[in-house]
Design an enzyme around this catalytic site. Sequence first.
Site, PDB file in Angstrom:
ATOM      1  CB  ILE A 134      -0.951   0.050   1.218  1.00 34.44           C
ATOM      2  CG1 ILE A 134       0.040   0.124   2.497  1.00 34.44           C
ATOM      3  CG2 ILE A 134      -2.038  -1.117   1.310  1.00 34.44           C
ATOM      4  CD1 ILE A 134      -1.135   0.463   3.865  1.00 34.44           C
ATOM      5  CG  ASP A 135       4.043   1.550   2.705  1.00 32.53           C
ATOM      6  OD1 ASP A 135       2.980   2.326   3.089  1.00 32.53           O
ATOM      7  OD2 ASP A 135       4.688   1.044   3.241  1.00 32.53           O
ATOM      8  NE  ARG A 170     -15.029  18.338  17.584  1.00 30.93           N
ATOM      9  CZ  ARG A 170     -15.608  17.447  18.260  1.00 30.93           C
ATOM     10  NH1 ARG A 170     -16.049  16.246  17.377  1.00 30.93           N
ATOM     11  NH2 ARG A 170     -16.351  17.475  19.394  1.00 30.93           N
ATOM     12  CG  MET A 177      -0.826   2.206   7.887  1.00 29.73           C
ATOM     13  SD  MET A 177      -0.769   0.521   7.486  1.00 29.73           S
ATOM     14  CE  MET A 177      -0.974   0.143   8.968  1.00 29.73           C
ATOM     15  CD  GLU A 230       2.801   4.278   9.674  1.00 28.61           C
ATOM     16  OE1 GLU A 230       2.461   3.743  10.626  1.00 28.61           O
ATOM     17  OE2 GLU A 230       2.896   3.468   8.729  1.00 28.61           O
ATOM     18  CD  GLN A 282      -4.457   3.694   6.262  1.00 30.47           C
ATOM     19  OE1 GLN A 282      -3.936   4.790   5.635  1.00 30.47           O
ATOM     20  NE2 GLN A 282      -3.999   3.718   7.464  1.00 30.47           N
TER      21      GLN A 282
HETATM   22  O1  F6P Z   1       4.475  -1.673   4.397  1.00 36.17           O
HETATM   23  C1  F6P Z   1       3.094  -1.555   4.651  1.00 36.17           C
HETATM   24  C2  F6P Z   1       2.600  -1.080   6.147  1.00 36.17           C
HETATM   25  O2  F6P Z   1       1.382  -0.906   6.060  1.00 36.17           O
HETATM   26  C3  F6P Z   1       3.238   0.369   6.091  1.00 36.17           C
HETATM   27  O3  F6P Z   1       2.508   1.455   5.647  1.00 36.17           O
HETATM   28  C4  F6P Z   1       3.086   0.403   7.669  1.00 36.17           C
HETATM   29  O4  F6P Z   1       4.285   1.358   8.286  1.00 36.17           O
HETATM   30  C5  F6P Z   1       3.672  -0.933   8.122  1.00 36.17           C
HETATM   31  O5  F6P Z   1       3.206  -1.639   6.748  1.00 36.17           O
HETATM   32  C6  F6P Z   1       2.817  -1.305   9.162  1.00 36.17           C
HETATM   33  O6  F6P Z   1       3.248  -3.027   9.433  1.00 36.17           O
HETATM   34  P1  F6P Z   1       2.754  -4.097  10.491  1.00 36.17           P
HETATM   35  O7  F6P Z   1       1.550  -4.276   9.790  1.00 36.17           O
HETATM   36  O8  F6P Z   1       3.758  -4.939  10.534  1.00 36.17           O
HETATM   37  O9  F6P Z   1       2.370  -3.198  11.580  1.00 36.17           O
END
Ligand code: F6P
Length: 356
Positions: A134-135, A170, A177, A230, A282
Amino acid sequence: MKRRIGILTAGGDCPGLNAAIRGVARASYHLFDADIIGIRGGYRGLIEGDYHRMEESDFSNILTRGGTILGTSRTPFSQMRDNDDGVDKVDEMKRNCRAMKLDCLVCLGGNGTHKTANLLSEEGLNVIGLPKTIDNDIAGTDYTFGFHTAVEIATDVIDRIHTTAASHGRCMVIELMGNKAGWLTLYAGMAGGADVILLPEIPYDINKVAEVVETRANLNKSFSIIAVAEGAMSQDEKAMKRKEREQARTESVYNSISQRIAAEIEELCGVETRTVVPGHIQRGGTPCAYDRVLSTEFGVHAAQLIRDEIYGVTVAVDGRKIIHNKLSDIAGVPKLVQVDGPMVQTARDINISLGI
Ligand code: F6P
């Protein structure tokens, strides 16, 4: 000639994995005589020898299913050669590939998965990668599958937050993510009409963010939407060494970047502020139509590569063309948002603040 294909999904899951698995399988059965071995739980299954021969029927009814029918795990690249437990994991993986009598191994995953896939390729195995995450941060491909679905989900979150933000007047901080790459926040922020978009690649100044919220309040637009990745960080944090930054975050009273920004906005602007963190939502659920098609195209291309005995590559999309890149060219090269790239410029040109 019969080909024995091992297939695994590694790293964080995402919508479209099953559609891609199905694409590889259906095209392989169609293009040549194929035997498909499903490896459970990503590289963990390959290390431990957790695999089974799959039937054609296993690939039915999975096009729209989220997650991965093979299961997944995170096995950090740094631990592949780690002998702390007396086991060289690369040797184990090679041994199990021999035991399975594989002609090739198809690895569906993100950046970490591709680094290990490249290592196995350098070790002499026939490997093909399929880029999911998803990144959207894998080099050499315009898009990874899973990304567009996550953009749809994150955009829906922003849309829904818009109406409640407007009702209450607000400021809402929505944390999406993306630890190192801000593609998801950039796309969803633009699609959802965010007023401020904060990305890991562009360290922000909280005073600039506050200016946007105040200016909107003065214009009688009583609400503001901030989309923050994040992994976003302030300019002060960026100036720190990584360890120092991590230490500061651990000691902070705020559990997340969105909480911190919300507190600072309330203090600087006196505007009531709330946070929303959709988190793993997500990554969940059914893939959107775009991802179903892309995953299928990627899977079919992988099967064509197996037919043509082209290995040591990963599948990619360039414009509307499905291509493949050498694993050695893309492994360990994250694709980040370019600070002066066209998407960022588009955001600036419609007066979305990037917090600087
Ligand atoms: O690499 C995909 C991702 O969803 C990132 O966006 C996120 O930082 C990470 O994985 C979260 O990882 P996990 O599911 O191991 O907590």
